[in-house]
Write an enzyme that holds these catalytic residues in place. Structure first.
Site, PDB file in Angstrom:
ATOM      1  N   VAL A 161       0.841  -1.199   0.000  1.00  0.00           N
ATOM      2  CA  VAL A 161       0.000   0.000   0.000  1.00  0.00           C
ATOM      3  C   VAL A 161       0.876   1.250   0.000  1.00  0.00           C
ATOM      4  CG1 VAL A 161      -1.847   1.234   1.177  1.00  0.00           C
ATOM      5  CG2 VAL A 161      -1.801  -1.262   1.216  1.00  0.00           C
ATOM      6  N   TYR A 162       1.852   1.284   0.868  1.00  0.00           N
ATOM      7  CA  TYR A 162       2.772   2.421   0.924  1.00  0.00           C
ATOM      8  C   TYR A 162       3.507   2.596  -0.400  1.00  0.00           C
ATOM      9  CZ  TYR A 162       6.698   5.331   2.423  1.00  0.00           C
ATOM     10  OH  TYR A 162       7.633   6.330   2.525  1.00  0.00           O
ATOM     11  N   ALA A 163       4.038   1.499  -0.930  1.00  0.00           N
ATOM     12  CA  ALA A 163       4.773   1.587  -2.194  1.00  0.00           C
ATOM     13  C   ALA A 163       3.880   2.110  -3.308  1.00  0.00           C
ATOM     14  CB  ALA A 163       5.353   0.219  -2.562  1.00  0.00           C
ATOM     15  N   SER A 210       1.381   4.137  -3.049  1.00  0.00           N
ATOM     16  CA  SER A 210       1.172   5.575  -2.870  1.00  0.00           C
ATOM     17  C   SER A 210       2.378   6.366  -3.369  1.00  0.00           C
ATOM     18  CB  SER A 210       0.891   5.896  -1.395  1.00  0.00           C
ATOM     19  OG  SER A 210       2.066   5.836  -0.588  1.00  0.00           O
TER      20      SER A 210
END
Length: 247
Positions: A157-159, A161
């Protein structure tokens, strides 16, 4: 005639989001040391006010929750009010992190992170652009991540974004250079910030000694390098890897 050298950002106003800690704080401190007045934007009012009191009169606190749509829309006018009516440098740094398996995250956490890491950055940049375009000059730096350049399987999820925001930076940069504006991203690997607060002290010391972590001040030095190039030079993206961190 004075022999005192002029600081590279003397007379300019900068604003940094997420400025009360980590990369944001280090960036604000570096900008102040380079001669800029700096508006430190953070949702933690007590922390940002205490920090500005310690940093001196050129540091201006602005308590604002960027996840509040109405407050977010007031970012530019409140920066201009705090920064003597001008904005030369905008560092979009505020962000959130989610690591681990996708199935372990609830939808509200995903929504919050994507809003802060992507939508808020887009809205903030959109809001500061007309002011900079009218003045014919300005710099925008966005805190991205090494995760924007490699599909890190432990943080999907972070990647995602950061991949999105890195694309935003590179496409928007191509739209605004004709107005005399520069835009770039700084993409560090693991940085010693609050995200590592739960690490055991011995493990943190071991990782630092091994050269597998980056200090916030080292990221700030790169940001200052980007901002102090001659105007005909744009540093569009810098990836900072710890020496002993390989993908």
């Amino acid at each position: 005639m004075s022999d005192t050298p002029t600081l590279p950002l003397a007379g300019r106003t900068a604003a940094v989001t997420g400025a009360a800690s980590g990369i944001g704080r280090a960036s604000a401190e570096a900008l102040l040391a380079a001669g800029a007045r700096v508006v430190l934007v953070d949702r933690d009012a007590a922390a940002v006010q205490a920090l500005c009191a310690a940093l001196g009169p050129q540091a201006r606190p602005l308590a604002l929750d960027l996840l509040d749509a109405a407050a977010c829309a007031q970012l530019l006018p409140r920066i201009l009010e705090a920064g003597d009516g001008r904005l030369d440098v905008f560092h979009a740094n505020a962000g959130a992190y989610l690591g681990g398996d996708l199935v372990d995250h609830d939808s509200s956490a995903i929504d919050r992170m994507m809003q802060l890491n992507v939508s808020v950055v887009m809205k903030n940049v959109r809001d500061v652009l007309p002011h900079m375009i009218a003045r014919g000059s300005g710099d925008i730096v966005v805190t991205s991540s090494l995760a924007a350049h490699y599909p890190t399987p432990w943080e999907p999820v972070y990647a995602a974004s950061k991949w999105a925001i890195d694309c935003f930076v590179q496409t928007t940069r191509r739209q605004i250079f004709k107005h005399g504006l520069r835009m770039g991203a700084v993409s560090p690997g693991p940085v010693v910030t609050g995200l590592l607060a739960d690490w055991p002290a011995d493990k943190l010391a071991e990782a630092r000694a091994a050269g597998s972590l980056i200090e916030p001040q080292e990221v700030a030095e790169v940001i200052l390098f980007m901002l102090t190039r001659p105007r005909h030079i744009t540093i569009r993206d810098v990836v900072l890897l710890p020496t002993n961190f390989d993908l």
